[in-house]
Design a protein around this motif. Structure first.
Motif, mmCIF file in Angstrom:
data_model
loop_
_atom_site.group_PDB
_atom_site.id
_atom_site.type_symbol
_atom_site.label_atom_id
_atom_site.label_comp_id
_atom_site.label_asym_id
_atom_site.label_seq_id
_atom_site.Cartn_x
_atom_site.Cartn_y
_atom_site.Cartn_z
ATOM 1 N N PHE A 33 0.823 -1.208 0.000
ATOM 2 C CA PHE A 33 0.000 0.000 0.000
ATOM 3 C C PHE A 33 0.862 1.265 0.000
ATOM 4 O O PHE A 33 0.647 2.188 -0.804
ATOM 5 N N ILE A 34 1.844 1.322 0.900
ATOM 6 C CA ILE A 34 2.667 2.530 1.017
ATOM 7 C C ILE A 34 3.606 2.667 -0.173
ATOM 8 O O ILE A 34 3.810 3.774 -0.696
ATOM 9 N N THR A 35 4.191 1.558 -0.627
ATOM 10 C CA THR A 35 5.118 1.624 -1.762
ATOM 11 C C THR A 35 4.425 2.128 -3.018
ATOM 12 O O THR A 35 4.965 2.962 -3.754
ATOM 13 N N VAL A 36 3.214 1.629 -3.277
ATOM 14 C CA VAL A 36 2.471 2.103 -4.445
ATOM 15 C C VAL A 36 2.165 3.591 -4.305
ATOM 16 O O VAL A 36 2.338 4.372 -5.253
ATOM 17 N N GLY A 37 1.729 4.024 -3.122
ATOM 18 C CA GLY A 37 1.452 5.438 -2.906
ATOM 19 C C GLY A 37 2.665 6.316 -3.122
ATOM 20 O O GLY A 37 2.590 7.367 -3.781
ATOM 21 N N ARG A 38 3.806 5.897 -2.591
ATOM 22 C CA ARG A 38 5.028 6.676 -2.756
ATOM 23 C C ARG A 38 5.475 6.703 -4.215
ATOM 24 O O ARG A 38 5.974 7.729 -4.705
ATOM 25 N N SER A 39 5.325 5.583 -4.898
ATOM 26 C CA SER A 39 5.720 5.508 -6.308
ATOM 27 C C SER A 39 4.855 6.417 -7.175
ATOM 28 O O SER A 39 5.353 7.088 -8.087
ATOM 29 N N LEU A 40 3.553 6.451 -6.889
ATOM 30 C CA LEU A 40 2.664 7.336 -7.641
ATOM 31 C C LEU A 40 2.991 8.806 -7.372
ATOM 32 O O LEU A 40 2.958 9.634 -8.272
ATOM 33 N N LEU A 41 3.328 9.114 -6.130
ATOM 34 C CA LEU A 41 3.652 10.489 -5.767
ATOM 35 C C LEU A 41 4.962 10.938 -6.404
ATOM 36 O O LEU A 41 5.102 12.085 -6.832
ATOM 37 N N ALA A 42 5.932 10.013 -6.477
ATOM 38 C CA ALA A 42 7.245 10.347 -7.035
ATOM 39 C C ALA A 42 7.288 10.204 -8.553
ATOM 40 O O ALA A 42 8.244 10.653 -9.193
ATOM 41 N N ASP A 43 6.275 9.546 -9.116
ATOM 42 C CA ASP A 43 6.254 9.221 -10.548
ATOM 43 C C ASP A 43 7.476 8.401 -10.931
ATOM 44 O O ASP A 43 8.053 8.545 -12.008
ATOM 45 N N ALA A 44 7.871 7.528 -10.001
ATOM 46 C CA ALA A 44 9.027 6.647 -10.208
ATOM 47 C C ALA A 44 8.921 5.501 -9.214
ATOM 48 O O ALA A 44 8.334 5.654 -8.136
ATOM 49 N N ALA A 45 9.487 4.377 -9.563
ATOM 50 C CA ALA A 45 9.413 3.195 -8.700
ATOM 51 C C ALA A 45 10.182 3.429 -7.401
ATOM 52 O O ALA A 45 11.348 3.823 -7.418
ATOM 53 N N VAL A 46 9.523 3.188 -6.284
ATOM 54 C CA VAL A 46 10.137 3.251 -4.956
ATOM 55 C C VAL A 46 10.253 1.822 -4.444
ATOM 56 O O VAL A 46 9.302 1.049 -4.557
ATOM 57 N N PRO A 47 11.410 1.426 -3.902
ATOM 58 C CA PRO A 47 11.566 0.037 -3.455
ATOM 59 C C PRO A 47 10.735 -0.276 -2.214
ATOM 60 O O PRO A 47 10.482 0.602 -1.381
#
Length: 258
Positions: A34-48
């Motif tokens: 849940f958090i990784t997807v949210g962070r990735s969408l916010l950054a517009d880049a894959a977050v580990p």
């Protein structure tokens, strides 16, 4: 929002490495998704992810691909499978013209529409307690409070509340009250409580009640009107009177009785 998610994510990683009591590990892995997807969408880049679990990483990629495709998809998270309308992540209005606002919009829709379901209902309206969803919500609030990220959450929530209105689901503030009601504030304390105790406190306190339907749901025309699940949202949708009225004058609240 970025500070809030980064702080909770880092602390979640520490707890996963240190070990969690009972069955909380499964809920914690779902939180990682849940958090990784949210962070990735916010950054517009894959977050580990912080768990490094291949199954978690595969689910994260699956969800990010669905978000990019903007199409409905069956998603299983926090112990419940449901049809998720990823088309809602398409920026609209004044969010369309600014790349920063586009990523903010996608992240907030994900954080606001992704259910942590605590009680679901079958077609006959019988309740089904979902401990995994409750554990995820409990753990998320504990992470917010433990890192001080709840201050960031309150700042965002206050702004949205002033502009739009009150929440239409259980929030971190409500979870704090629920923790007090059940006498548990840590994962270890939660693990000692029975399903009956946790469920009774949810029902008695009217936690997680939704008044406006906004997810993809199916019903047989001969069945009674659907009972909306009791859910926790990190940045949940808001109650607006026009949506409430519309919800109650359309199917399945108004049925064809011919």
């Amino acid at each position: 929002v970025d500070t809030m998610l980064a702080a909770t994510h880092a602390e979640l990683g520490k707890q996963l490495k240190g070990g969690l009591p009972g069955d909380l590990t499964s809920a914690a892995r779902d939180l990682d998704v849940f958090i990784t997807v949210g962070r990735s969408l916010l950054a517009d880049a894959a977050v580990p992810s912080v768990s490094g679990d291949p199954a978690v990483d595969a689910k994260i990629q699956e969800l990010l691909d669905a978000a990019a495709a903007l199409a409905p998809k069956r998603v299983e998270l926090f112990g419940v499978a449901s049809d998720y309308d990823f088309s809602q992540l398409q920026p609209r209005g004044h969010y369309e013209d600014d790349p920063l606002l586009q990523t903010y919009f996608r992240a907030m829709i994900w954080l606001g529409r992704t259910d942590l379901p605590m009680v679901t209902f079958d077609p006959e309206g019988k309740p089904q307690f979902n401990r995994r969803g409750l554990e995820g919500a409990f753990a998320l609030q504990a992470l917010l409070a433990g890192t001080g990220a709840d201050d960031n959450w309150r700042r965002v929530d206050k702004t949205i509340s002033l502009l739009i209105g009150e929440r239409d689901s259980m929030s971190p503030v409500d979870m704090t009250a629920y923790m007090d009601a059940v006498g548990a504030h840590t994962p270890a304390e939660l693990a000692t409580l029975s399903d009956d105790t946790l469920y009774k406190a949810l029902i008695d306190g009217d936690y997680g009640v939704q008044r406006i339907m906004s997810q993809i749901m199916y019903t047989d025309p001969t069945d009674p009107p659907l009972v909306l699940p009791r859910v926790f949202h990190l940045m949940g949708q808001r109650f607006t009177i026009d949506s409430y009225v519309f919800n109650n004058v359309t199917y399945d609240r108004v049925q064809d009785l011919r």
